[in-house]
Write an enzyme that holds these catalytic residues in place. Structure first.
Site, PDB file in Angstrom:
ATOM      1  N   HIS A 138       5.092   0.661   0.162  1.00 56.16           N
ATOM      2  CA  HIS A 138       4.038   0.569   1.082  1.00 56.16           C
ATOM      3  C   HIS A 138       4.116  -0.750   1.824  1.00 56.16           C
ATOM      4  O   HIS A 138       3.052  -1.529   1.841  1.00 56.16           O
ATOM      5  CB  HIS A 138       2.599   1.024   0.395  1.00 56.16           C
ATOM      6  N   HIS A 209      -3.671   5.913   3.823  1.00 55.99           N
ATOM      7  CA  HIS A 209      -3.542   6.139   2.278  1.00 55.99           C
ATOM      8  C   HIS A 209      -5.027   6.394   1.601  1.00 55.99           C
ATOM      9  O   HIS A 209      -5.214   5.923   0.549  1.00 55.99           O
ATOM     10  CB  HIS A 209      -2.861   5.034   1.539  1.00 55.99           C
ATOM     11  N   GLU A 347      -0.466  12.083   3.230  1.00 57.58           N
ATOM     12  CA  GLU A 347      -0.157  10.926   3.908  1.00 57.58           C
ATOM     13  C   GLU A 347       0.927  11.540   4.999  1.00 57.58           C
ATOM     14  O   GLU A 347       2.032  11.845   4.544  1.00 57.58           O
ATOM     15  CB  GLU A 347       0.461   9.944   3.357  1.00 57.58           C
TER      16      GLU A 347
END
Length: 382
Positions: A138, A209, A347
């Protein structure tokens, strides 16, 4: 017509001429109340504020510029009672915590994992910080989820956050100029539109997220939620959760969600992939079932609330994460801990480790090109 409930916080200096001076709505019942004054905080010398959109059916969506994240999403259940289906905090400062497992933010510039924190582009190798075992997750240690985004525009329909990631921050070539627009329609669709350009060739894979629990934050685990994924294949992973490159048929595996089933039905099966992820933490390859031009990715139903969330996207994949690493490290808005599997993520994305997987859809963004993507989370109840 949408009503913009909040585009500023009382007592804080405005940072955009387009922001409204209205204060946060405090008329929600106690379990859903978010107060703009107590939420606001100073993070890295900038003010993190609370913002709210409200539609004609009474649903509300709260955001903060810190991480351009969804703080709360309140939609009616089968009885018409507003239910907060997104996990989060009631103070901005609580998000500025390395133990905070990405509650609600935009993650990037590359959502999901990049193997061994390295990728090559145009003959140059880029090294990223590793923050998930041997891999980068991420965007790294200081990804855009820990950035103070600017409120670029705000009106009665939507709010747009913008942020520029400096060149070589977290190792990514740039600068990368990013925008995310959230909207809330009168038929309870939360829209998320992404846009990015870059001054150098780079990689981009933005996603949101949010952790969802359709029975409401603090209502228990998500294992009795029913899930359908419109995908016949998924991308198996190695022991560090990096895709092997295979696109595997879900038929005959615990990864078959082609018809609705309870999330917990097979989650404890003796399956190597489930052991690697400690549950579901995998990318599904969408079939391309179109609804209004978007891929129908998922249908999630809360077993107690009757709330149904349909996910539509322009992306080729969706990561389903079943909250396997939630471990009561933080306290959420309603005063409960983030207990094991009390939230899940869906996601919308390109596939993990795409920069190192030539057979996957490309995530390369070149100067002069514009990355755009759109996803919709639509809520109904039955």
């Amino acid at each position: 017509m949408l009503a913009l409930g909040l585009l500023a916080v009382v007592g804080c200096q405005q940072n955009s001429k387009q922001e409204s001076s209205q204060t946060a709505d405090s008329s929600i019942n106690n379990t859903l109340t978010l107060d703009s004054n107590t939420f606001t905080g100073d993070i890295d010398g900038k003010v993190a504020k609370l913002y709210m959109l409200k539609n004609s059916s009474g649903s509300k969506a709260y955001f903060t510029n810190f991480g351009a994240r969804v703080v709360s999403l309140q939609v009616p259940d089968k009885n018409g009672t507003l239910t907060d289906v997104v996990l989060g905090f009631n103070k901005a400062s609580d998000y500025n915590n390395p133990k905070e497992p990405f509650f609600g933010p935009i993650v990037g510039p590359f959502g999901n994992r990049i193997a061994k924190g390295k990728f090559s582009l145009d003959g140059e190798t880029f090294t990223l910080p590793t923050n998930n075992g041997p891999n980068t997750l991420h965007g790294g240690l200081k990804g855009v989820h820990f950035a103070n985004w600017e409120v670029k525009s705000a009106n009665d329909k939507a709010i747009t956050f913008a942020y520029t990631l400096p060149d070589k921050q977290e190792g990514f070539p740039g600068p990368i100029h990013m925008e995310v627009t959230y909207s809330l329609s009168d038929n309870n669709e939360l829209g998320i539109s992404y846009k990015a350009t870059a001054d150098k060739a780079t990689v981009i894979n933005l996603t949101n997220h949010a952790y969802f629990n359709l029975n409401g934050e603090g209502s228990g685990t998500i294992t009795d939620h029913s899930l359908q994924l419109y995908a016949d294949r998924f991308t198996p992973v190695d022991s560090t959760l990096i895709p092997t490159g295979e696109l595997k048929d879900v038929k005959g595996t615990p990864f078959d969600f082609t018809v609705p089933k309870a999330i917990g039905k097979e989650i404890e099966n003796d399956d190597e992939q489930l052991k690697f992820g400690k549950g579901y933490d995998h990318n599904w390859v969408l079939n391309g079932t179109k609804v209004d031009g978007l891929n129908h990715a998922a249908t999630l139903t809360g077993d107690k609330s009757g709330i149904v969330m349909d996910v539509y996207t322009e992306e080729p994949g969706i990561q389903f994460y079943s909250g396997n690493f939630m471990a009561e490290n933080v306290t959420l808005k309603g005063g409960v801990k983030d207990s094991f599997r009390t939230g899940l993520c869906l996601e919308t994305q390109h596939f993990p480790d795409s920069p190192n997987q030539p057979s996957f859809p490309t995530t390369t963004l070149k100067p002069g090109d514009t990355y755009t993507s759109k996803s919709i989370y639509k809520f109904t109840a039955k």
